[in-house]
Design an enzyme around this catalytic site. Structure first.
Site, PDB file in Angstrom:
ATOM      1  N   LYS A   1       2.425   4.847  -7.288  1.00  0.00           N
ATOM      2  CA  LYS A   1       2.608   6.023  -8.147  1.00  0.00           C
ATOM      3  C   LYS A   1       3.904   5.919  -8.939  1.00  0.00           C
ATOM      4  O   LYS A   1       3.936   6.211 -10.143  1.00  0.00           O
ATOM      5  CB  LYS A   1       2.605   7.290  -7.296  1.00  0.00           C
ATOM      6  CG  LYS A   1       2.812   8.574  -8.083  1.00  0.00           C
ATOM      7  CD  LYS A   1       2.904   9.765  -7.144  1.00  0.00           C
ATOM      8  CE  LYS A   1       4.174   9.684  -6.285  1.00  0.00           C
ATOM      9  NZ  LYS A   1       4.331  10.859  -5.396  1.00  0.00           N
TER      10      LYS A   1
ATOM     11  N   ARG B   1      -3.037   5.405   3.239  1.00  0.00           N
ATOM     12  CA  ARG B   1      -3.248   5.550   1.795  1.00  0.00           C
ATOM     13  C   ARG B   1      -3.016   4.222   1.068  1.00  0.00           C
ATOM     14  O   ARG B   1      -1.985   3.589   1.233  1.00  0.00           O
ATOM     15  CB  ARG B   1      -2.337   6.641   1.231  1.00  0.00           C
ATOM     16  CG  ARG B   1      -2.739   8.049   1.639  1.00  0.00           C
ATOM     17  CD  ARG B   1      -1.730   9.081   1.204  1.00  0.00           C
ATOM     18  NE  ARG B   1      -0.460   8.928   1.933  1.00  0.00           N
ATOM     19  CZ  ARG B   1       0.605   9.721   1.741  1.00  0.00           C
ATOM     20  NH1 ARG B   1       0.546  10.688   0.840  1.00  0.00           N
ATOM     21  NH2 ARG B   1       1.697   9.530   2.447  1.00  0.00           N
TER      22      ARG B   1
ATOM     23  N   ARG C   1       0.541 -10.942   6.862  1.00  0.00           N
ATOM     24  CA  ARG C   1       1.901 -10.393   6.931  1.00  0.00           C
ATOM     25  C   ARG C   1       2.942 -11.415   7.380  1.00  0.00           C
ATOM     26  O   ARG C   1       4.119 -11.083   7.492  1.00  0.00           O
ATOM     27  CB  ARG C   1       1.921  -9.195   7.899  1.00  0.00           C
ATOM     28  CG  ARG C   1       1.012  -8.056   7.466  1.00  0.00           C
ATOM     29  CD  ARG C   1       1.529  -7.372   6.218  1.00  0.00           C
ATOM     30  NE  ARG C   1       0.623  -6.319   5.762  1.00  0.00           N
ATOM     31  CZ  ARG C   1       0.878  -5.509   4.734  1.00  0.00           C
ATOM     32  NH1 ARG C   1       2.007  -5.629   4.061  1.00  0.00           N
ATOM     33  NH2 ARG C   1       0.005  -4.600   4.370  1.00  0.00           N
TER      34      ARG C   1
ATOM     35  N   PHE D   1      -1.133   1.071   6.244  1.00  0.00           N
ATOM     36  CA  PHE D   1      -0.583   0.276   5.151  1.00  0.00           C
ATOM     37  C   PHE D   1       0.728  -0.407   5.530  1.00  0.00           C
ATOM     38  O   PHE D   1       1.152  -1.359   4.873  1.00  0.00           O
ATOM     39  CB  PHE D   1      -0.427   1.118   3.877  1.00  0.00           C
ATOM     40  CG  PHE D   1       0.847   1.924   3.794  1.00  0.00           C
ATOM     41  CD1 PHE D   1       1.999   1.373   3.257  1.00  0.00           C
ATOM     42  CD2 PHE D   1       0.888   3.250   4.212  1.00  0.00           C
ATOM     43  CE1 PHE D   1       3.181   2.116   3.159  1.00  0.00           C
ATOM     44  CE2 PHE D   1       2.048   3.997   4.120  1.00  0.00           C
ATOM     45  CZ  PHE D   1       3.197   3.430   3.595  1.00  0.00           C
ATOM     46  N   LYS D   2       1.363   0.074   6.607  1.00  0.00           N
ATOM     47  CA  LYS D   2       2.537  -0.592   7.161  1.00  0.00           C
ATOM     48  C   LYS D   2       2.636  -0.207   8.633  1.00  0.00           C
ATOM     49  O   LYS D   2       1.953   0.714   9.094  1.00  0.00           O
ATOM     50  CB  LYS D   2       3.815  -0.206   6.420  1.00  0.00           C
ATOM     51  CG  LYS D   2       4.207   1.258   6.571  1.00  0.00           C
ATOM     52  CD  LYS D   2       5.528   1.553   5.873  1.00  0.00           C
ATOM     53  CE  LYS D   2       5.928   3.017   6.074  1.00  0.00           C
ATOM     54  NZ  LYS D   2       7.242   3.296   5.439  1.00  0.00           N
TER      55      LYS D   2
ATOM     56  N   GLY E   1       0.839  -1.190   0.000  1.00  0.00           N
ATOM     57  CA  GLY E   1       0.000   0.000   0.000  1.00  0.00           C
ATOM     58  C   GLY E   1       0.871   1.235   0.000  1.00  0.00           C
ATOM     59  O   GLY E   1       2.022   1.209  -0.429  1.00  0.00           O
TER      60      GLY E   1
ATOM     61  N   CYS F   1       3.236   6.160  -2.579  1.00  0.00           N
ATOM     62  CA  CYS F   1       4.447   6.360  -3.386  1.00  0.00           C
ATOM     63  C   CYS F   1       4.760   5.211  -4.326  1.00  0.00           C
ATOM     64  O   CYS F   1       5.048   5.415  -5.507  1.00  0.00           O
ATOM     65  CB  CYS F   1       5.636   6.621  -2.472  1.00  0.00           C
ATOM     66  SG  CYS F   1       5.485   8.123  -1.494  1.00  0.00           S
TER      67      CYS F   1
END
Length: 218
Positions: free
Chosen positions: A23, A90, A187, A82-83, A17, A20
């Site tokens: 993108k 995001r 995970r 996301f982490k 996720g 960056c």
């Protein structure tokens, strides 16, 4: 070498996720296409497609293992960021997995040690997580105690690699859950064999199912 290449960054999971990485990959696709490198662009575009597929596959495996239905079943979502070690949500995999589960009318209890309830509610709106004619209150509860969240739950899905999840009293969690009790580790951070000894039905990314044929032993 870029420190993100290796075990610090590249790990099997329910899906990456953050804003960056995706993108940057899409920018790479654009650059390749602009130079006429059609095959190279298609290769990198597949990374995005496989990441999306991994999220769908994780949710589909949850449904399949839970007797092909999660309708009306309570599922604990452990982690929304996301982490780990961030409140950034995001493009979090948790939103997409939750969307697939809500589409099957699962009841979600969400816990994250850092992400606020307000942020989670906004993410449900931004990613259109809820099915039509369903409100947030119909299907979702945000909790502040993971042990309370697990009470009467049918499954726990680990979405973020928060360190605290490793140190939970999983026997206590198991005792409070409906049976059979499932753990889906997106995970690969908990000891699945130890959880199976407690009584859990387990699933890990890239791990053989307990009742499946393990080719590594031949």
């Amino acid at each position: 070498m870029d420190s993100r290449i290796g075990s610090r960054f590249l790990n099997a999971s329910v899906g990456f996720g953050g804003s960056c990485f995706q993108k940057d990959i899409l920018n790479l696709v654009y650059i390749c296409e602009s130079f006429g490198l059609t095959e190279v662009a298609a290769y990198w575009e597949q990374v995005i497609k496989m990441n999306d597929y991994q999220k769908r596959r994780f949710a589909a495996n949850m449904i399949k293992r839970m007797f092909n239905t999660v309708s009306g079943k309570k599922i604990v979502i452990l982690g929304w960021a996301f982490k780990k070690d961030t409140g950034d949500t995001r493009e979090t995999a948790a939103a997409y997995v939750s969307k697939y589960l809500c589409a099957e009318h699962a009841s979600l209890a969400i816990y994250d040690p850092q992400v606020t309830a307000e942020r989670i509610i906004k993410d449900f709106e931004e990613y259109s997580v809820l099915p039509m004619k369903k409100t947030f209150e119909d299907l979702v509860t945000i909790v502040t105690d993971p042990y309370e969240a697990a009470k009467d739950a049918h499954a726990v899905a680990i979405m973020t690699e928060w360190d605290e999840f490793k140190s939970y009293d999983w026997r206590r969690i198991y005792e409070g859950m409906a049976k059979p009790a499932f753990v889906f580790d997106g995970r690969n951070i908990v000891d699945l064999e130890q959880l199976r000894e407690i009584g859990f039905e387990t699933y890990g990314i890239g791990k053989p199912m307990p009742d499946s044929y393990d080719m590594s032993k031949t």
